[in-house]
Design an enzyme around this catalytic site. Structure first.
Site, PDB file in Angstrom:
ATOM      1  N   ASN A  22       0.870  -1.183   0.000  1.00 28.53           N
ATOM      2  CA  ASN A  22       0.000   0.000   0.000  1.00 28.53           C
ATOM      3  C   ASN A  22       0.906   1.232   0.000  1.00 28.53           C
ATOM      4  OD1 ASN A  22      -1.792   2.061   0.526  1.00 28.53           O
ATOM      5  ND2 ASN A  22      -2.294   1.394   2.616  1.00 28.53           N
ATOM      6  N   TRP A  23       1.009   1.860  -1.162  1.00 31.63           N
ATOM      7  CA  TRP A  23       1.919   3.009  -1.284  1.00 31.63           C
ATOM      8  C   TRP A  23       1.364   4.280  -0.649  1.00 31.63           C
ATOM      9  CZ3 TRP A  23       3.938   2.706  -7.081  1.00 31.63           C
ATOM     10  CH2 TRP A  23       4.908   1.702  -7.150  1.00 31.63           C
ATOM     11  N   LYS A  24       0.090   4.254  -0.267  1.00 28.42           N
ATOM     12  CA  LYS A  24      -0.566   5.461   0.270  1.00 28.42           C
ATOM     13  C   LYS A  24      -0.349   6.633  -0.704  1.00 28.42           C
ATOM     14  CE  LYS A  24      -0.172   3.433   4.786  1.00 28.42           C
ATOM     15  NZ  LYS A  24      -0.012   3.576   6.227  1.00 28.42           N
ATOM     16  N   HIS A  81      -9.553   1.236   5.240  1.00 30.45           N
ATOM     17  CA  HIS A  81      -8.247   1.487   5.871  1.00 30.45           C
ATOM     18  C   HIS A  81      -8.428   2.489   7.017  1.00 30.45           C
ATOM     19  CE1 HIS A  81      -4.129   2.762   6.514  1.00 30.45           C
ATOM     20  NE2 HIS A  81      -3.773   1.616   5.956  1.00 30.45           N
ATOM     21  N   GLU A 103      -6.793   4.941   7.879  1.00 30.52           N
ATOM     22  CA  GLU A 103      -6.576   6.355   7.521  1.00 30.52           C
ATOM     23  C   GLU A 103      -7.809   6.930   6.814  1.00 30.52           C
ATOM     24  OE1 GLU A 103      -2.819   5.809   5.511  1.00 30.52           O
ATOM     25  OE2 GLU A 103      -1.909   5.281   7.432  1.00 30.52           O
ATOM     26  N   GLU A 118      -5.272  -4.785  10.980  1.00 29.25           N
ATOM     27  CA  GLU A 118      -4.260  -3.743  11.149  1.00 29.25           C
ATOM     28  C   GLU A 118      -4.541  -2.967  12.438  1.00 29.25           C
ATOM     29  OE1 GLU A 118      -2.290  -2.597   7.178  1.00 29.25           O
ATOM     30  OE2 GLU A 118      -3.991  -1.294   7.483  1.00 29.25           O
ATOM     31  N   GLY A 123       2.515   2.664  10.870  1.00 28.08           N
ATOM     32  CA  GLY A 123       3.231   3.889  10.485  1.00 28.08           C
ATOM     33  C   GLY A 123       4.358   4.289  11.413  1.00 28.08           C
ATOM     34  N   SER A 163       3.396  -1.842  10.377  1.00 26.10           N
ATOM     35  CA  SER A 163       4.849  -1.937  10.586  1.00 26.10           C
ATOM     36  C   SER A 163       5.405  -3.321  10.260  1.00 26.10           C
ATOM     37  CB  SER A 163       5.220  -1.567  12.028  1.00 26.10           C
ATOM     38  OG  SER A 163       4.853  -0.231  12.298  1.00 26.10           O
ATOM     39  N   GLY A 219       2.883  -1.202   4.302  1.00 24.23           N
ATOM     40  CA  GLY A 219       2.898   0.223   3.957  1.00 24.23           C
ATOM     41  C   GLY A 219       4.285   0.669   3.543  1.00 24.23           C
TER      42      GLY A 219
HETATM   43  P1  PGA Z   1       2.996   0.609   7.642  1.00 22.50           P
HETATM   44  O1  PGA Z   1       1.535   0.820   7.058  1.00 22.50           O
HETATM   45  O2  PGA Z   1       3.501  -0.726   7.128  1.00 22.50           O
HETATM   46  O3  PGA Z   1       3.800   1.739   7.123  1.00 22.50           O
HETATM   47  O4  PGA Z   1       2.887   0.598   9.143  1.00 22.50           O
HETATM   48  C1  PGA Z   1       0.623  -0.248   6.979  1.00 22.50           C
HETATM   49  C2  PGA Z   1      -0.719   0.218   6.511  1.00 22.50           C
HETATM   50  O5  PGA Z   1      -1.188   1.297   6.899  1.00 22.50           O
HETATM   51  O6  PGA Z   1      -1.394  -0.500   5.730  1.00 22.50           O
END
Ligand code: PGA
Length: 252
Positions: free
Chosen positions: A11-13, A97, A99, A167, A173, A212, A233
């Site tokens: 997931n590149w966000k 997600h 976010e 998650e 993050g 993470s 991520g």
């Molecule tokens: P992260 O993000 O691996 O940077 O913690 C994971 C995610 O939000 O899907």
């Protein structure tokens, strides 16, 4: 067979900044995959890069999206329809997600999106997870509620291609409180399978871990946690680290 494979989704966000960089990262990952047999690899870039990446020849990486809107067309400024993504070879869509939930997305909206993804023939990747843990295990009720509301009205058949990513928000993050453990994932994964089995008589849904995920901790989630794969991520933007994670799932 497909379902026995591990699934690693990146997931590149809202990264990287340019389509040139996106192509470089994507190509490096695809080239590095060589003989991947036990793992399916998916990358979810921002919408604007999807078309360019879909044209890369003999890519071993499938494409996914980070979101989409449930209506097919019309006056919905800023939205992208699932049917538009389908035309770009997108096979997976991340939904719910944390976010997006933090910016106001509700279980009801996620439910509508899941229905649209399924009717467009793509696989929804439903994210669930608590913001913080409490000693009374209230977080399990929250996860149960997320699953029940997001999958409301769906049948056992409908959910056959569903993927769930657990998650925990506290582990996501750079600002993570701490990393989760394989044992913590296993507890929630068993719980999710029970919720699905009670509601749909189906406990074959793949449950991924996200939050993470790094090369250093991924083995623990696979062995102690029995994870069916990962939603990655930050490390999905770094071909070396992402390929290391895939290597770990391949050599299990
Ligand atoms: P992260 O993000 O691996 O940077 O913690 C994971 C995610 O939000 O899907």
């Amino acid at each position: 067979m497909q379902n026995n494979k591990k699934l690693v989704i990146g997931n590149w966000k809202m990264n990287p900044e340019t389509s040139k960089e996106a192509e470089k990262i994507f190509t490096n990952i695809s080239k590095g995959l060589k003989n991947t047999k036990k793992t399916s690899v998916v990358m979810c870039p921002p919408y604007v890069f999807i078309e360019r990446l879909s044209k890369i020849k003999s890519s071993k990486v499938s494409l996914g999206a980070q979101n989409a809107f449930y209506e097919k067309s019309g006056a919905y400024t800023g939205e992208v329809a699932f049917s538009m993504l389908e035309n770009l070879k997108v096979k997976y869509v991340i939904l719910g997600h944390s976010e997006m939930r933090a910016r106001g997305e509700t279980n009801l909206e996620i439910n509508k999106k899941i229905r649209s993804v399924l009717s467009a023939g793509m696989a929804p990747v439903l994210c669930v997870g608590e913001i913080e843990r409490d000693a009374n295990h209230e977080y399990l009720n929250l996860i149960q509620n997320q699953i029940t509301e997001c999958l409301s009205g769906l049948s056992k058949n409908n959910i056959s291609c569903l993927i769930i990513a657990y998650e925990p928000v506290w582990a996501i993050g750079k600002g993570a409180v701490r990393e989760a453990t394989g044992e913590e994932f296993r507890e929630v994964s068993i719980f999710i399978k029970k919720v699905l089995s009670d509601k749909f008589k189906n406990s074959n849904v793949r449950i991924l871990y996200g939050g993470s995920v790094h090369p250093q901790n991924s083995l623990e989630f696979l062995t102690e946690g029995n994870a069916d794969g990962f939603l990655v991520g930050r490390d999905s933007l770094d071909p070396k680290k992402f390929l290391e994670i895939i290597n770990i799932t391949e050599n299990l």
